[in-house]
Scaffold this motif. Structure first.
Motif, PDB file in Angstrom:
ATOM      1  N   GLY A  65      -2.726  11.710   4.794  1.00 59.95           N
ATOM      2  CA  GLY A  65      -2.964  12.037   3.301  1.00 59.95           C
ATOM      3  C   GLY A  65      -1.947  11.986   2.241  1.00 59.95           C
ATOM      4  N   GLY A  66      -0.655  12.207   2.610  1.00 60.72           N
ATOM      5  CA  GLY A  66       0.437  12.126   1.956  1.00 60.72           C
ATOM      6  C   GLY A  66       0.786  10.754   1.559  1.00 60.72           C
ATOM      7  N   ARG A  67       0.694   9.751   2.457  1.00 61.55           N
ATOM      8  CA  ARG A  67       0.903   8.356   2.464  1.00 61.55           C
ATOM      9  C   ARG A  67      -0.007   7.621   1.422  1.00 61.55           C
ATOM     10  NH1 ARG A  67       2.492   5.514   8.149  1.00 61.55           N
ATOM     11  NH2 ARG A  67       2.829   3.735   6.559  1.00 61.55           N
ATOM     12  N   ILE A  68      -1.092   8.162   1.465  1.00 60.36           N
ATOM     13  CA  ILE A  68      -2.115   7.656   0.641  1.00 60.36           C
ATOM     14  C   ILE A  68      -1.836   8.140  -0.673  1.00 60.36           C
ATOM     15  CG2 ILE A  68      -4.762   7.748   0.004  1.00 60.36           C
ATOM     16  CD1 ILE A  68      -5.209   8.014   2.762  1.00 60.36           C
ATOM     17  N   ALA A  69      -1.496   9.148  -1.191  1.00 54.79           N
ATOM     18  CA  ALA A  69      -1.063   9.831  -2.136  1.00 54.79           C
ATOM     19  C   ALA A  69       0.330   9.048  -2.702  1.00 54.79           C
ATOM     20  CB  ALA A  69      -0.935  11.228  -2.223  1.00 54.79           C
ATOM     21  N   ASP A  70       1.100   8.854  -1.932  1.00 56.47           N
ATOM     22  CA  ASP A  70       2.193   8.058  -2.417  1.00 56.47           C
ATOM     23  C   ASP A  70       1.773   6.538  -2.869  1.00 56.47           C
ATOM     24  OD1 ASP A  70       3.815  10.233  -1.803  1.00 56.47           O
ATOM     25  OD2 ASP A  70       4.457   9.244   0.102  1.00 56.47           O
ATOM     26  N   SER A  71       1.020   5.912  -1.938  1.00 60.55           N
ATOM     27  CA  SER A  71       0.492   4.613  -2.294  1.00 60.55           C
ATOM     28  C   SER A  71      -0.155   4.555  -3.784  1.00 60.55           C
ATOM     29  CB  SER A  71      -0.488   3.966  -1.392  1.00 60.55           C
ATOM     30  OG  SER A  71      -0.953   2.454  -1.442  1.00 60.55           O
TER      31      SER A  71
ATOM     32  N   SER B 180      -0.679  20.022 -10.454  1.00 60.38           N
ATOM     33  CA  SER B 180       0.817  19.936  -9.733  1.00 60.38           C
ATOM     34  C   SER B 180       0.686  19.250  -8.380  1.00 60.38           C
ATOM     35  CB  SER B 180       1.103  21.761  -9.367  1.00 60.38           C
ATOM     36  OG  SER B 180      -0.009  22.074  -8.444  1.00 60.38           O
ATOM     37  N   LYS B 181       1.952  18.904  -7.954  1.00 58.99           N
ATOM     38  CA  LYS B 181       2.315  18.530  -6.769  1.00 58.99           C
ATOM     39  C   LYS B 181       1.405  19.102  -5.484  1.00 58.99           C
ATOM     40  CE  LYS B 181       5.414  16.755  -3.215  1.00 58.99           C
ATOM     41  NZ  LYS B 181       7.102  16.625  -3.039  1.00 58.99           N
ATOM     42  N   ALA B 182       1.675  20.488  -5.720  1.00 56.74           N
ATOM     43  CA  ALA B 182       0.894  21.413  -4.614  1.00 56.74           C
ATOM     44  C   ALA B 182      -0.621  21.188  -4.697  1.00 56.74           C
ATOM     45  CB  ALA B 182       1.190  22.758  -4.577  1.00 56.74           C
ATOM     46  N   ASP B 183      -1.259  21.087  -5.821  1.00 57.91           N
ATOM     47  CA  ASP B 183      -2.667  20.879  -5.936  1.00 57.91           C
ATOM     48  C   ASP B 183      -3.177  19.598  -5.594  1.00 57.91           C
ATOM     49  OD1 ASP B 183      -3.408  23.751  -6.543  1.00 57.91           O
ATOM     50  OD2 ASP B 183      -3.363  23.194  -9.093  1.00 57.91           O
ATOM     51  N   VAL B 184      -2.353  18.607  -5.847  1.00 59.86           N
ATOM     52  CA  VAL B 184      -2.760  17.346  -5.297  1.00 59.86           C
ATOM     53  C   VAL B 184      -2.632  17.212  -3.520  1.00 59.86           C
ATOM     54  CG1 VAL B 184      -1.866  14.921  -5.172  1.00 59.86           C
ATOM     55  CG2 VAL B 184      -2.011  16.119  -7.463  1.00 59.86           C
TER      56      VAL B 184
ATOM     57  N   VAL C 195      -6.967  11.691  -5.141  1.00 62.18           N
ATOM     58  CA  VAL C 195      -5.718  11.898  -5.490  1.00 62.18           C
ATOM     59  C   VAL C 195      -5.352  11.153  -6.888  1.00 62.18           C
ATOM     60  CG1 VAL C 195      -3.499  10.538  -5.171  1.00 62.18           C
ATOM     61  CG2 VAL C 195      -4.617  11.755  -3.255  1.00 62.18           C
ATOM     62  N   ASP C 196      -6.000   9.991  -7.326  1.00 64.19           N
ATOM     63  CA  ASP C 196      -5.977   9.508  -8.528  1.00 64.19           C
ATOM     64  C   ASP C 196      -6.481  10.592  -9.968  1.00 64.19           C
ATOM     65  OD1 ASP C 196      -4.994   7.034  -9.993  1.00 64.19           O
ATOM     66  OD2 ASP C 196      -6.768   7.022 -10.501  1.00 64.19           O
ATOM     67  N   PHE C 197      -7.714  10.976  -9.626  1.00 60.67           N
ATOM     68  CA  PHE C 197      -8.097  12.053 -10.276  1.00 60.67           C
ATOM     69  C   PHE C 197      -7.178  13.158 -10.490  1.00 60.67           C
ATOM     70  CE2 PHE C 197     -12.496  14.298 -11.118  1.00 60.67           C
ATOM     71  CZ  PHE C 197     -12.017  14.469 -12.572  1.00 60.67           C
ATOM     72  N   GLY C 198      -6.739  13.665  -9.577  1.00 62.74           N
ATOM     73  CA  GLY C 198      -5.751  14.720  -9.718  1.00 62.74           C
ATOM     74  C   GLY C 198      -4.653  14.582 -10.474  1.00 62.74           C
ATOM     75  N   LEU C 199      -4.148  13.348 -10.161  1.00 68.30           N
ATOM     76  CA  LEU C 199      -2.706  12.814 -11.014  1.00 68.30           C
ATOM     77  C   LEU C 199      -3.165  12.666 -12.468  1.00 68.30           C
ATOM     78  CD1 LEU C 199      -1.494  10.105  -8.442  1.00 68.30           C
ATOM     79  CD2 LEU C 199      -0.447  12.689  -9.072  1.00 68.30           C
ATOM     80  N   SER C 200      -4.464  12.123 -12.824  1.00 71.42           N
ATOM     81  CA  SER C 200      -4.731  12.103 -14.337  1.00 71.42           C
ATOM     82  C   SER C 200      -5.013  13.132 -14.841  1.00 71.42           C
ATOM     83  CB  SER C 200      -6.104  10.982 -14.119  1.00 71.42           C
ATOM     84  OG  SER C 200      -7.048  11.784 -13.789  1.00 71.42           O
ATOM     85  N   LEU C 201      -5.346  14.107 -14.129  1.00 70.57           N
ATOM     86  CA  LEU C 201      -5.538  15.704 -14.764  1.00 70.57           C
ATOM     87  C   LEU C 201      -4.389  16.328 -15.052  1.00 70.57           C
ATOM     88  CD1 LEU C 201      -8.799  16.618 -12.739  1.00 70.57           C
ATOM     89  CD2 LEU C 201      -8.679  16.106 -15.274  1.00 70.57           C
ATOM     90  N   GLY C 202      -3.190  15.832 -14.282  1.00 70.96           N
ATOM     91  CA  GLY C 202      -1.803  16.535 -14.491  1.00 70.96           C
ATOM     92  C   GLY C 202      -1.683  17.737 -13.538  1.00 70.96           C
TER      93      GLY C 202
ATOM     94  N   GLY D 135      -8.246   8.488  -1.878  1.00 79.37           N
ATOM     95  CA  GLY D 135      -7.725   8.007  -3.043  1.00 79.37           C
ATOM     96  C   GLY D 135      -8.111   8.192  -4.323  1.00 79.37           C
ATOM     97  N   ILE D 136      -9.394   8.217  -4.489  1.00 82.70           N
ATOM     98  CA  ILE D 136     -10.074   8.492  -5.723  1.00 82.70           C
ATOM     99  C   ILE D 136      -9.518   9.915  -6.167  1.00 82.70           C
ATOM    100  CG2 ILE D 136     -12.140   9.002  -6.858  1.00 82.70           C
ATOM    101  CD1 ILE D 136     -13.335   6.572  -5.098  1.00 82.70           C
TER     102      ILE D 136
END
Length: 350
Positions: free
Chosen positions: A160-166, A207-211, A198-205, A195-196
Motif C-alpha cells: 500500500g505504501g508503494r502505491i501511495a508513493d507512485s 496527514s501522512k498517518a491518515d493517508v 490515496v489520491d483523494f486523501g492527498l487532495s483533502l490534505g 490508488g483512488i
C-alpha cells in the motif's frame, strides 16, 4: 518483441505457438526443463495445469528468473479462485483460462507492445512495479484466507505504501491506466480503490498517518471476498437475490478474518466492516447511520464506489469517469455531499 512460451506438455506448447503464429519472435521450452535463459525476454506465456504439484515446483524453481520478465501471462485450466490465487502467487501478471480465445490473448500482447507511455518511461515503470507488488500482496492475502494460514500484514501495508508513493509522484491517471491494463477482477478493483483513496486523501490534505490508514484500509477492505465463489464475483450481468445476499457477507467475513491479527488497527477493522454503509442507514452489514460512520470510512466508500464504476471488464465497456462521477452526485443522502463535491478533481482531472 521476444515472447517466450513455457508449457507442461508438447500439445500446449504447440497450441500457444499456433496462436502467436509468425507475428512475434517466439522461443519456447517445456516446463520440466525450463531455464529461462537470456535477459531479452519481454513477455512470457506459461500454459500449465496448476493442480499438478510437479508443475508448481518447476515454476518455483525458476521464480527468480520469471519475476524479472515484465509481463507474465499464465494460461490455466481451472476457473476457480484457488487456481487464480495460485497463478498470481507464482508470479503471473495476467491470467487467462483454457480454452483461451486467440483474439483476447493477441489483444493483450498487442497492448504490451503499444503502451500509452513508453516502457522505459519512469512513471509507467514505477506504477507497474507498485501494481505488481500490490497484486502479489492481495493474492497472498486471499491465499492465506482460503488455506487458513497467517495473513502477511506487513507485506500488505508495504505494498500500500508503494502505491501511495507512485500516486504521490506520478498521479492518479497513470495509476488507473496501468492497473486496468494489467490486472482483472477483484485484484484490479482492490488496486484501483487503493490508488483512488490515496489520491483523494492527498487532495483533502490528510496527514501522512491518515493517508497510511487509508491505503491500509483499502488494501484489506475486500479480503472477505476470498470466501465468495469466483463465479459470483466475476459474473457478467446482474446478480440474483441469493447471489447478492452472499456478496453482502464479505465485509463481515473480512472483519472476522482480521479482528484477532496483530498489526490490524481498529481503523482498518472499521474500514473493512463498514465500507458499504451509507449515511441514511441503508447500507450493510450493520445499517449504520451518519454519526456512526468515521471520516476515513466515508472517504473509502466514495473511492470504492467510483472504482467499481470505472473498472475494466471483459463483458462491458469501461464507464467514463465523468459518468461515474455523475452517479456519485445522484447518491443524495447516502454519501457525504461535501466529500463528493471535493472528490470532483480526483474523479475528473487528476
Amino acid at each position: 518483441m521476444l515472447i517466450h512460451v513455457v508449457a507442461d506438455t508438447p500439445s500446449r506448447l504447440s497450441a500457444v505457438r499456433g496462436i502467436l503464429g509468425r507475428t512475434f519472435e517466439v522461443t519456447s521450452e517445456l516446463l520440466d526443463a525450463a531455464r529461462l535463459r537470456g535477459n531479452d525476454i519481454e513477455a512470457i506465456i506459461v500454459s500449465a495445469d496448476l493442480r499438478v504439484i510437479d508443475n508448481i515446483a518447476a515454476l518455483k524453481a525458476v521464480s527468480s528468473k520469471l519475476k524479472r520478465i515484465p509481463r507474465r501471462i499464465f494460461i490455466i485450466d481451472q476457473r476457480s479462485r484457488l487456481a487464480t490465487v495460485q497463478g498470481y502467487a507464482l508470479g503471473a501478471t495476467d491470467i487467462f483460462f483454457n480454452p483461451v480465445k486467440p483474439a483476447q490473448l493477441l489483444a493483450r500482447i498487442a497492448d504490451i507492445e503499444a503502451p500509452s507511455i513508453a516502457p522505459d518511461d519512469e512513471p509507467t515503470s514505477t506504477a507497474q512495479k507498485a501494481a505488481s507488488a500490490g497484486a502479489a500482496s492481495i493474492a497472498s492475502m486471499f491465499s492465506a484466507v482460503i488455506n487458513g494460514s497467517a495473513v502477511n500484514v506487513a507485506d500488505a501495508k508495504g505494498a500500500g505504501g508503494r502505491i501511495a508513493d507512485s500516486i504521490a509522484e506520478h498521479g492518479l491517471s497513470d495509476w488507473l491506466t496501468t492497473v486496468r491494463r494489467h490486472h482483472e477482477g477483484t485484484y484490479q478493483h482492490c488496486l484501483l480503490v487503493t490508488g483512488i483513496a490515496v489520491d483523494f486523501g492527498l487532495s483533502l490534505g490528510m496527514s501522512k498517518a491518515d493517508v497510511e490508514r487509508l491505503h491500509s484500509g483499502a488494501m484489506f477492505h475486500d479480503i472477505g471476498k476470498a470466501r465468495i465463489p469466483l463465479a459470483i464475483l466475476d459474473k457478467p450481468g446482474r446478480l440474483d437475490e441469493a447471489e447478492r445476499t452472499l456478496i453482502e457477507t464479505h465485509p463481515a467475513a473480512g472483519y472476522e478474518v482480521l479482528k484477532s491479527i496483530p498489526g490490524i488497527s481498529a481503523e482498518i477493522l472499521d474500514a473493512v466492516r463498514h465500507h458499504h454503509e451509507y449515511l441514511d442507514g441503508s447500507g450493510y452489514p450493520d445499517g449504520l447511520c451518519a454519526e456512526s460512520i468515521s471520516d476515513i470510512v466515508r472517504v473509502l466508500t466514495i473511492s470504492d464506489i467510483f472504482a467499481a464504476l470505472i473498472e475494466r471488464r471483459a463483458y462491458k465497456p469501461t464507464m467514463p469517469r465523468e459518468t461515474a462521477y455523475e452517479i456519485l452526485l445522484d447518491m443524495k443522502g447516502k454519501l457525504e455531499r461535501p466529500l463528493v463535491v471535493a472528490f470532483r478533481d480526483v474523479a475528473l482531472s487528476r
